[in-house]
Design a protein around this motif. Sequence first.
Motif, mmCIF file in Angstrom:
data_model
loop_
_atom_site.group_PDB
_atom_site.id
_atom_site.type_symbol
_atom_site.label_atom_id
_atom_site.label_comp_id
_atom_site.label_asym_id
_atom_site.label_seq_id
_atom_site.Cartn_x
_atom_site.Cartn_y
_atom_site.Cartn_z
ATOM 1 N N ASP A 128 0.798 -1.232 0.034
ATOM 2 C CA ASP A 128 0.115 -0.006 -0.121
ATOM 3 C C ASP A 128 0.806 1.350 -0.237
ATOM 4 O O ASP A 128 1.815 1.295 0.926
ATOM 5 N N ARG A 129 0.416 2.237 -0.982
ATOM 6 C CA ARG A 129 1.226 3.501 -1.076
ATOM 7 C C ARG A 129 2.639 3.328 -1.151
ATOM 8 O O ARG A 129 3.625 4.006 -0.390
ATOM 9 N N CYS A 130 2.985 2.612 -2.025
ATOM 10 C CA CYS A 130 4.584 2.430 -2.142
ATOM 11 C C CYS A 130 4.723 2.860 -3.605
ATOM 12 O O CYS A 130 3.866 3.163 -4.622
ATOM 13 N N VAL A 131 6.199 3.192 -3.967
ATOM 14 C CA VAL A 131 6.356 3.522 -5.232
ATOM 15 C C VAL A 131 7.432 2.841 -5.862
ATOM 16 O O VAL A 131 8.643 2.385 -5.148
ATOM 17 N N VAL A 155 -2.573 -4.963 -3.785
ATOM 18 C CA VAL A 155 -1.725 -3.986 -4.096
ATOM 19 C C VAL A 155 -2.384 -2.795 -4.368
ATOM 20 O O VAL A 155 -3.293 -2.712 -5.323
ATOM 21 N N CYS A 203 -0.522 2.402 -5.312
ATOM 22 C CA CYS A 203 0.998 2.749 -5.743
ATOM 23 C C CYS A 203 1.248 3.203 -7.004
ATOM 24 O O CYS A 203 0.476 3.312 -7.947
ATOM 25 N N CYS A 260 -4.002 2.171 -8.830
ATOM 26 C CA CYS A 260 -2.515 2.392 -8.898
ATOM 27 C C CYS A 260 -2.674 2.949 -10.361
ATOM 28 O O CYS A 260 -3.049 3.050 -11.039
#
Length: 204
Positions: free
Chosen positions: A38-41, A66, A69, A98
Motif C-alpha cells: 500500500d502507498r509504495c513507489v 496492491v 501505488c 494504482c
Amino acid sequence: IDLNGGRLVNCILRDNVARGWDMQGGAVALCSAQGVVDRCVFINNRCDNTSGGWCGNAVYQTAGAVRNCLFVGNGLVSSSFDNKGGTAVAKDGVIENCTFCDNEHRNASGVYADGNAKVVNCLICTNTCTEGQTASCVFSGDSTCFDHCMSDCVKINDSCFTCEAASVFMNYAAGDYRVGRNRETGEFFAGSGDLPDGFEHWLV
C-alpha cells in the motif's frame, strides 16, 4: 521482497533486479492472501527471467492486494532474455487505485492479469513496448479482469475508458503523476499547485 503475509506500506522500491531461471517479481513477489502492498513507489525495477514466462518487472502477484501505488520507469534496461514481461503480473488478488506509467519492456510493459485477479480503478499510460503489440503497453491476459481502468492507446473493455496520454497528470514533465479530476464533470486538471474547487486527487 518475498511477501508471504504482512504489510509493505509507504516504501520506495528502486533499482531491484531479480535474475535467474523462473524468477518472479523484480521488487516484490506477493503470494499470500494476507499480504498487502500500500502507498509504495516502484522505480526502475526489472526481472530477468530466463525461462521465458510472465515475470513482473516490479510485482508478481498470486494473492493479496496492491493498492495506491505508483509504478514508473520499470524494466527500462534492455534485457537479452526473451521473457514476456509485464510491469505487474497478477494471477490472483487485487490491484487497485494504482498508476502505471513510463514503463518499458520488449514484449509487454503494462499489466498482465488472468484467473481470479482483479485490476480496479487503475491508470495505465505512456508505457512502451519495443517489440510487442500496442495493446501490450496497457494490458495482457484476460481483459475481463480489468474494471474501471483508464488507459491511453487502447480501451481495455466496456467498463474502462481512454485518456489522452500524459495530459491527465498534474505535471507530467516534472514527474508529478497525480491526477486531479472534477467529481461531477469528470474533467481533468493538468497543472501545478492546489486543485480548484470541485476537483479531487484521483488515484495516487
